[in-house]
Design a protein around this motif. Structure first.
Motif, PDB file in Angstrom:
ATOM      1  N   SER A 278     -27.566  -7.208  34.753  1.00 19.95           N
ATOM      2  CA  SER A 278     -27.565  -8.409  35.374  1.00 19.95           C
ATOM      3  C   SER A 278     -28.839  -9.048  34.885  1.00 19.95           C
ATOM      4  O   SER A 278     -29.272 -10.466  34.962  1.00 19.95           O
ATOM      5  N   ILE A 279     -29.991  -8.356  34.554  1.00 20.16           N
ATOM      6  CA  ILE A 279     -31.260  -8.851  34.114  1.00 20.16           C
ATOM      7  C   ILE A 279     -31.091  -9.534  32.846  1.00 20.16           C
ATOM      8  O   ILE A 279     -31.650 -10.525  32.648  1.00 20.16           O
ATOM      9  N   LYS A 280     -30.475  -8.946  32.038  1.00 21.26           N
ATOM     10  CA  LYS A 280     -30.242  -9.477  30.858  1.00 21.26           C
ATOM     11  C   LYS A 280     -29.564 -10.726  30.659  1.00 21.26           C
ATOM     12  O   LYS A 280     -29.760 -11.689  30.076  1.00 21.26           O
ATOM     13  N   VAL A 281     -28.353 -10.866  31.452  1.00 25.17           N
ATOM     14  CA  VAL A 281     -27.639 -12.181  31.547  1.00 25.17           C
ATOM     15  C   VAL A 281     -28.323 -13.034  32.354  1.00 25.17           C
ATOM     16  O   VAL A 281     -28.405 -14.167  31.836  1.00 25.17           O
ATOM     17  N   GLY A 282     -29.039 -12.663  33.392  1.00 22.39           N
ATOM     18  CA  GLY A 282     -29.760 -13.952  34.080  1.00 22.39           C
ATOM     19  C   GLY A 282     -30.952 -14.351  33.228  1.00 22.39           C
ATOM     20  O   GLY A 282     -31.141 -15.599  33.401  1.00 22.39           O
ATOM     21  N   THR A 283     -31.726 -13.557  32.495  1.00 23.99           N
ATOM     22  CA  THR A 283     -32.766 -14.062  31.704  1.00 23.99           C
ATOM     23  C   THR A 283     -32.076 -15.034  30.735  1.00 23.99           C
ATOM     24  O   THR A 283     -32.760 -15.996  30.320  1.00 23.99           O
ATOM     25  N   TYR A 284     -31.029 -14.705  30.014  1.00 27.20           N
ATOM     26  CA  TYR A 284     -30.570 -15.513  28.943  1.00 27.20           C
ATOM     27  C   TYR A 284     -30.207 -16.838  29.645  1.00 27.20           C
ATOM     28  O   TYR A 284     -30.271 -17.844  29.072  1.00 27.20           O
ATOM     29  N   MET A 285     -29.565 -16.697  30.799  1.00 24.43           N
ATOM     30  CA  MET A 285     -28.895 -18.115  31.554  1.00 24.43           C
ATOM     31  C   MET A 285     -30.142 -18.936  31.819  1.00 24.43           C
ATOM     32  O   MET A 285     -30.190 -20.064  31.615  1.00 24.43           O
ATOM     33  N   HIS A 286     -31.446 -18.483  32.308  1.00 28.34           N
ATOM     34  CA  HIS A 286     -32.395 -19.055  32.823  1.00 28.34           C
ATOM     35  C   HIS A 286     -33.260 -19.551  31.536  1.00 28.34           C
ATOM     36  O   HIS A 286     -33.692 -20.706  31.516  1.00 28.34           O
ATOM     37  N   GLU A 287     -33.169 -18.872  30.467  1.00 31.54           N
ATOM     38  CA  GLU A 287     -33.705 -19.419  29.221  1.00 31.54           C
ATOM     39  C   GLU A 287     -33.011 -20.597  28.679  1.00 31.54           C
ATOM     40  O   GLU A 287     -33.583 -21.507  28.464  1.00 31.54           O
ATOM     41  N   ALA A 288     -31.504 -20.607  28.863  1.00 26.12           N
ATOM     42  CA  ALA A 288     -30.749 -21.704  28.309  1.00 26.12           C
ATOM     43  C   ALA A 288     -30.953 -22.855  29.350  1.00 26.12           C
ATOM     44  O   ALA A 288     -31.067 -24.239  28.993  1.00 26.12           O
ATOM     45  N   MET A 289     -31.279 -22.688  30.936  1.00 22.72           N
ATOM     46  CA  MET A 289     -31.530 -23.465  31.735  1.00 22.72           C
ATOM     47  C   MET A 289     -32.863 -24.275  31.249  1.00 22.72           C
ATOM     48  O   MET A 289     -33.139 -25.744  31.352  1.00 22.72           O
ATOM     49  N   GLY A 290     -33.814 -23.411  31.033  1.00 24.38           N
ATOM     50  CA  GLY A 290     -35.238 -23.875  30.638  1.00 24.38           C
ATOM     51  C   GLY A 290     -35.207 -25.049  29.407  1.00 24.38           C
ATOM     52  O   GLY A 290     -35.570 -25.950  29.505  1.00 24.38           O
ATOM     53  N   ALA A 291     -34.514 -24.499  28.649  1.00 27.17           N
ATOM     54  CA  ALA A 291     -34.337 -25.310  27.346  1.00 27.17           C
ATOM     55  C   ALA A 291     -33.474 -26.668  27.423  1.00 27.17           C
ATOM     56  O   ALA A 291     -33.915 -27.800  27.189  1.00 27.17           O
ATOM     57  N   THR A 292     -32.607 -26.697  28.418  1.00 27.02           N
ATOM     58  CA  THR A 292     -31.691 -27.796  28.989  1.00 27.02           C
ATOM     59  C   THR A 292     -32.768 -28.767  29.488  1.00 27.02           C
ATOM     60  O   THR A 292     -32.706 -30.009  29.160  1.00 27.02           O
ATOM     61  N   LEU A 293     -33.511 -28.288  30.541  1.00 27.10           N
ATOM     62  CA  LEU A 293     -34.766 -29.260  30.957  1.00 27.10           C
ATOM     63  C   LEU A 293     -35.703 -29.657  30.190  1.00 27.10           C
ATOM     64  O   LEU A 293     -35.989 -30.824  30.271  1.00 27.10           O
ATOM     65  N   ILE A 294     -36.047 -29.076  29.133  1.00 32.97           N
ATOM     66  CA  ILE A 294     -37.072 -29.545  28.236  1.00 32.97           C
ATOM     67  C   ILE A 294     -36.387 -30.653  27.418  1.00 32.97           C
ATOM     68  O   ILE A 294     -36.904 -31.694  27.164  1.00 32.97           O
ATOM     69  N   SER A 295     -35.025 -30.435  26.937  1.00 33.27           N
ATOM     70  CA  SER A 295     -34.153 -31.439  26.142  1.00 33.27           C
ATOM     71  C   SER A 295     -34.145 -32.595  27.089  1.00 33.27           C
ATOM     72  O   SER A 295     -34.504 -33.916  26.648  1.00 33.27           O
ATOM     73  N   LEU A 296     -33.724 -32.432  28.416  1.00 29.71           N
ATOM     74  CA  LEU A 296     -33.667 -33.564  29.291  1.00 29.71           C
ATOM     75  C   LEU A 296     -35.021 -34.555  29.454  1.00 29.71           C
ATOM     76  O   LEU A 296     -34.949 -35.622  29.535  1.00 29.71           O
ATOM     77  N   GLY A 297     -35.926 -33.628  29.577  1.00 28.43           N
ATOM     78  CA  GLY A 297     -37.348 -34.293  29.501  1.00 28.43           C
ATOM     79  C   GLY A 297     -37.597 -35.101  28.315  1.00 28.43           C
ATOM     80  O   GLY A 297     -38.359 -36.154  28.405  1.00 28.43           O
ATOM     81  N   PHE A 298     -37.555 -34.810  27.206  1.00 29.71           N
ATOM     82  CA  PHE A 298     -37.642 -35.356  25.919  1.00 29.71           C
ATOM     83  C   PHE A 298     -36.782 -36.502  25.817  1.00 29.71           C
ATOM     84  O   PHE A 298     -37.211 -37.643  25.188  1.00 29.71           O
ATOM     85  N   ILE A 299     -35.631 -36.740  26.291  1.00 30.83           N
ATOM     86  CA  ILE A 299     -34.680 -37.543  26.584  1.00 30.83           C
ATOM     87  C   ILE A 299     -35.408 -38.725  27.070  1.00 30.83           C
ATOM     88  O   ILE A 299     -35.357 -39.987  26.895  1.00 30.83           O
ATOM     89  N   ALA A 300     -35.830 -38.498  28.217  1.00 32.26           N
ATOM     90  CA  ALA A 300     -36.405 -39.490  29.221  1.00 32.26           C
ATOM     91  C   ALA A 300     -37.805 -39.895  28.304  1.00 32.26           C
ATOM     92  O   ALA A 300     -38.179 -41.201  28.279  1.00 32.26           O
ATOM     93  N   LEU A 301     -38.726 -39.053  27.975  1.00 36.30           N
ATOM     94  CA  LEU A 301     -39.972 -39.437  27.340  1.00 36.30           C
ATOM     95  C   LEU A 301     -39.763 -40.283  26.050  1.00 36.30           C
ATOM     96  O   LEU A 301     -40.428 -41.177  25.715  1.00 36.30           O
ATOM     97  N   LEU A 302     -38.597 -39.878  25.287  1.00 37.29           N
ATOM     98  CA  LEU A 302     -38.601 -40.725  23.789  1.00 37.29           C
ATOM     99  C   LEU A 302     -37.735 -42.204  24.221  1.00 37.29           C
ATOM    100  O   LEU A 302     -37.771 -42.844  23.339  1.00 37.29           O
ATOM    101  N   ASN A 303     -37.234 -42.298  25.370  1.00 36.80           N
ATOM    102  CA  ASN A 303     -36.579 -43.652  25.483  1.00 36.80           C
ATOM    103  C   ASN A 303     -37.096 -44.566  26.561  1.00 36.80           C
ATOM    104  O   ASN A 303     -36.792 -45.485  27.018  1.00 36.80           O
ATOM    105  N   ARG A 304     -38.448 -44.371  26.624  1.00 38.45           N
ATOM    106  CA  ARG A 304     -39.170 -45.142  27.567  1.00 38.45           C
ATOM    107  C   ARG A 304     -39.456 -46.826  27.110  1.00 38.45           C
ATOM    108  O   ARG A 304     -39.804 -47.372  27.696  1.00 38.45           O
ATOM    109  N   ASP A 305     -39.269 -47.020  25.822  1.00 37.55           N
ATOM    110  CA  ASP A 305     -39.662 -48.228  24.988  1.00 37.55           C
ATOM    111  C   ASP A 305     -38.357 -49.165  25.114  1.00 37.55           C
ATOM    112  O   ASP A 305     -38.340 -50.073  24.474  1.00 37.55           O
ATOM    113  N   MET A 306     -37.451 -48.776  25.770  1.00 32.55           N
ATOM    114  CA  MET A 306     -36.085 -49.329  25.987  1.00 32.55           C
ATOM    115  C   MET A 306     -36.258 -50.743  26.697  1.00 32.55           C
ATOM    116  O   MET A 306     -37.249 -50.643  27.591  1.00 32.55           O
TER     117      MET A 306
END
Length: 128
Positions: A43-71
């Motif tokens: 469960s530690i292995k699965v939970g770690t992988y899931m949280h890493e994916a969630m972290g990467a998703t949040l980083i991606s969503l953050g960059f979508i916001a930051l890169l679209n500020r000039d619209m």
């Protein structure tokens, strides 16, 4: 508050939250996020992988916001509304986890997400 400023805030918070979740993925799983009887090596292995994916998703969503500020403001407001909807969907799932006695999501993070949702909705409807 201008839509561009709100996108900057949302993007920055998402990137930093994502980095924190990605770096601390295993600590989140083993450090009290789940009831002790659910913790085992698998469960530690699965939970770690899931949280890493969630972290990467949040980083991606953050960059979508930051890169679209000039619209244009009209498009920016639509993007902010979409962020508000996505935060509400995420918060709904998190509230179900709060009600589950086996999972313990961090309450301060839920307040941050609720504040960002409110800011996104407010700015998408009432800014210039």
């Amino acid at each position: 508050m201008s839509p561009q400023l709100v996108l900057t805030i949302i993007g920055t918070v998402n990137v930093f939250m994502g980095i924190g979740i990605y770096i601390g993925a295993e600590s989140i799983v083993t450090g009290g996020g789940f009831s002790d009887h659910l913790i085992n090596p698998e469960s530690i292995k699965v939970g770690t992988y899931m949280h890493e994916a969630m972290g990467a998703t949040l980083i991606s969503l953050g960059f979508i916001a930051l890169l679209n500020r000039d619209m244009d403001n009209i498009v920016t407001k639509k993007l902010l509304f979409a962020y508000g909807v996505s935060y509400i969907i995420s918060l709904s799932g998190s509230i179900l986890h709060v009600l589950n006695p086996e999972v313990h999501p961090p309450i301060p993070a839920l307040f941050i997400m609720a504040a960002l949702a409110g800011l996104a909705f407010y700015t998408s409807k009432f800014s210039d």
